[in-house]
Design an enzyme around this catalytic site. Structure first.
Site, PDB file in Angstrom:
ATOM      1  N   ASP A 187       0.849  -1.195   0.000  1.00  0.00           N
ATOM      2  CA  ASP A 187       0.000   0.000   0.000  1.00  0.00           C
ATOM      3  C   ASP A 187       0.889   1.251   0.000  1.00  0.00           C
ATOM      4  O   ASP A 187       1.909   1.311   0.688  1.00  0.00           O
ATOM      5  CB  ASP A 187      -0.919  -0.003   1.228  1.00  0.00           C
ATOM      6  N   ILE A 188       0.486   2.260  -0.757  1.00  0.00           N
ATOM      7  CA  ILE A 188       1.282   3.492  -0.872  1.00  0.00           C
ATOM      8  C   ILE A 188       1.265   4.293   0.436  1.00  0.00           C
ATOM      9  O   ILE A 188       2.157   5.110   0.677  1.00  0.00           O
ATOM     10  CB  ILE A 188       0.753   4.340  -2.052  1.00  0.00           C
ATOM     11  N   HIS A 231      -9.982  -5.193  -3.434  1.00  0.00           N
ATOM     12  CA  HIS A 231      -8.655  -5.408  -2.869  1.00  0.00           C
ATOM     13  C   HIS A 231      -8.820  -5.847  -1.423  1.00  0.00           C
ATOM     14  O   HIS A 231      -9.683  -5.333  -0.703  1.00  0.00           O
ATOM     15  CB  HIS A 231      -7.794  -4.145  -2.953  1.00  0.00           C
ATOM     16  N   HIS A 289      -6.906  -5.887   2.071  1.00  0.00           N
ATOM     17  CA  HIS A 289      -5.769  -5.345   2.814  1.00  0.00           C
ATOM     18  C   HIS A 289      -5.219  -6.449   3.720  1.00  0.00           C
ATOM     19  O   HIS A 289      -5.986  -7.058   4.483  1.00  0.00           O
ATOM     20  CB  HIS A 289      -6.210  -4.192   3.732  1.00  0.00           C
ATOM     21  N   GLN A 341     -14.466   2.582   1.090  1.00  0.00           N
ATOM     22  CA  GLN A 341     -13.866   2.078  -0.160  1.00  0.00           C
ATOM     23  C   GLN A 341     -13.583   3.249  -1.093  1.00  0.00           C
ATOM     24  O   GLN A 341     -14.490   4.016  -1.438  1.00  0.00           O
ATOM     25  CB  GLN A 341     -14.806   1.077  -0.848  1.00  0.00           C
TER      26      GLN A 341
HETATM   27  P1  5GP Z   1      -9.821   1.394   0.257  1.00  0.00           P
HETATM   28  O1  5GP Z   1      -9.932   2.700   0.991  1.00  0.00           O
HETATM   29  O2  5GP Z   1     -10.516   1.436  -1.089  1.00  0.00           O
HETATM   30  O3  5GP Z   1     -10.208   0.178   1.063  1.00  0.00           O
HETATM   31  O4  5GP Z   1      -8.264   1.175  -0.001  1.00  0.00           O
HETATM   32  C1  5GP Z   1      -7.577   1.757  -1.066  1.00  0.00           C
HETATM   33  C2  5GP Z   1      -6.113   1.659  -0.717  1.00  0.00           C
HETATM   34  O5  5GP Z   1      -5.360   1.896  -1.887  1.00  0.00           O
HETATM   35  C3  5GP Z   1      -5.674   2.694   0.321  1.00  0.00           C
HETATM   36  O6  5GP Z   1      -5.140   2.032   1.461  1.00  0.00           O
HETATM   37  C4  5GP Z   1      -4.632   3.527  -0.419  1.00  0.00           C
HETATM   38  O7  5GP Z   1      -3.548   3.934   0.405  1.00  0.00           O
HETATM   39  C5  5GP Z   1      -4.193   2.602  -1.530  1.00  0.00           C
HETATM   40  N1  5GP Z   1      -3.727   3.283  -2.722  1.00  0.00           N
HETATM   41  C6  5GP Z   1      -4.322   4.354  -3.339  1.00  0.00           C
HETATM   42  N2  5GP Z   1      -3.606   4.712  -4.420  1.00  0.00           N
HETATM   43  C7  5GP Z   1      -2.530   3.871  -4.476  1.00  0.00           C
HETATM   44  C8  5GP Z   1      -1.419   3.756  -5.377  1.00  0.00           C
HETATM   45  O8  5GP Z   1      -1.275   4.505  -6.346  1.00  0.00           O
HETATM   46  N3  5GP Z   1      -0.524   2.768  -5.117  1.00  0.00           N
HETATM   47  C9  5GP Z   1      -0.654   1.910  -4.040  1.00  0.00           C
HETATM   48  N4  5GP Z   1       0.293   0.980  -3.884  1.00  0.00           N
HETATM   49  N5  5GP Z   1      -1.695   1.995  -3.185  1.00  0.00           N
HETATM   50  C10 5GP Z   1      -2.611   2.960  -3.404  1.00  0.00           C
END
Ligand code: 5GP
Ligand code: ZN
Length: 118
Positions: free
Chosen positions: A30-31, A104, A106, A98
């Site tokens: 994760d970034i 995805h 985690h 989300q």
């Molecule tokens: P969500 O909030 O949808 O469950 O998780 C999305 C995740 O994607 C977040 O933890 C965010 O940090 C990660 N993310 C967003 N953009 C990027 C990116 O460009 N590269 C990587 N490796 N992770 C990303």
């Protein structure tokens, strides 16, 4: 050409710190890590949510979970005897936070994760 961030990572158009992959699944860091281990595991094929994938291709969902377990083992979160353990999280919809609409999972670990989650 797609505007899905994770499809673009699968295509190699956006760099990813890949830690594990199979022909159907990709795992990358994760970034914005929220724990010492914070890896995202995705199906290479686009599916919006975990529920949608469960309904359309449960075998692929099992591959995602197996890959998450393999990552946890690689990160020394699963060991023989003393197991620190890890958490799998998958958010669906705005209430859960989300932000990327490509399923995805985690993989979180390496610290005390606390319960209940926020
Ligand atoms: P969500 O909030 O949808 O469950 O998780 C999305 C995740 O994607 C977040 O933890 C965010 O940090 C990660 N993310 C967003 N953009 C990027 C990116 O460009 N590269 C990587 N490796 N992770 C990303
Ligand atoms: Zn996608």
């Amino acid at each position: 050409m797609t505007d899905c961030l994770f499809c673009r990572m699968v295509a190699g158009e956006i760099p990813a710190d890949v830690v594990h992959q199979t022909d159907r699944v990709l795992a990358f860091r994760d970034i914005s890590p929220q724990a010492p281990t914070h890896v995202l595991v995705i199906p290479k094929e686009h599916h919006a949510t975990v529920g949608a994938l469960a309904e359309t291709d449960p075998a692929l969902l099992a591959d995602v979970v197996a890959a998450a377990h393999a990552v946890a083992r690689q990160e020394k979160l699963v060991t023989d005897g003393s197991e620190p353990g890890y958490r799998l999280v998958t958010n669906t919809g705005p209430a859960a936070g989300q932000t990327v609409h490509h399923l995805h999972v985690h993989v979180l670990g390496g610290r005390d994760l606390g319960w209940p989650p926020g």
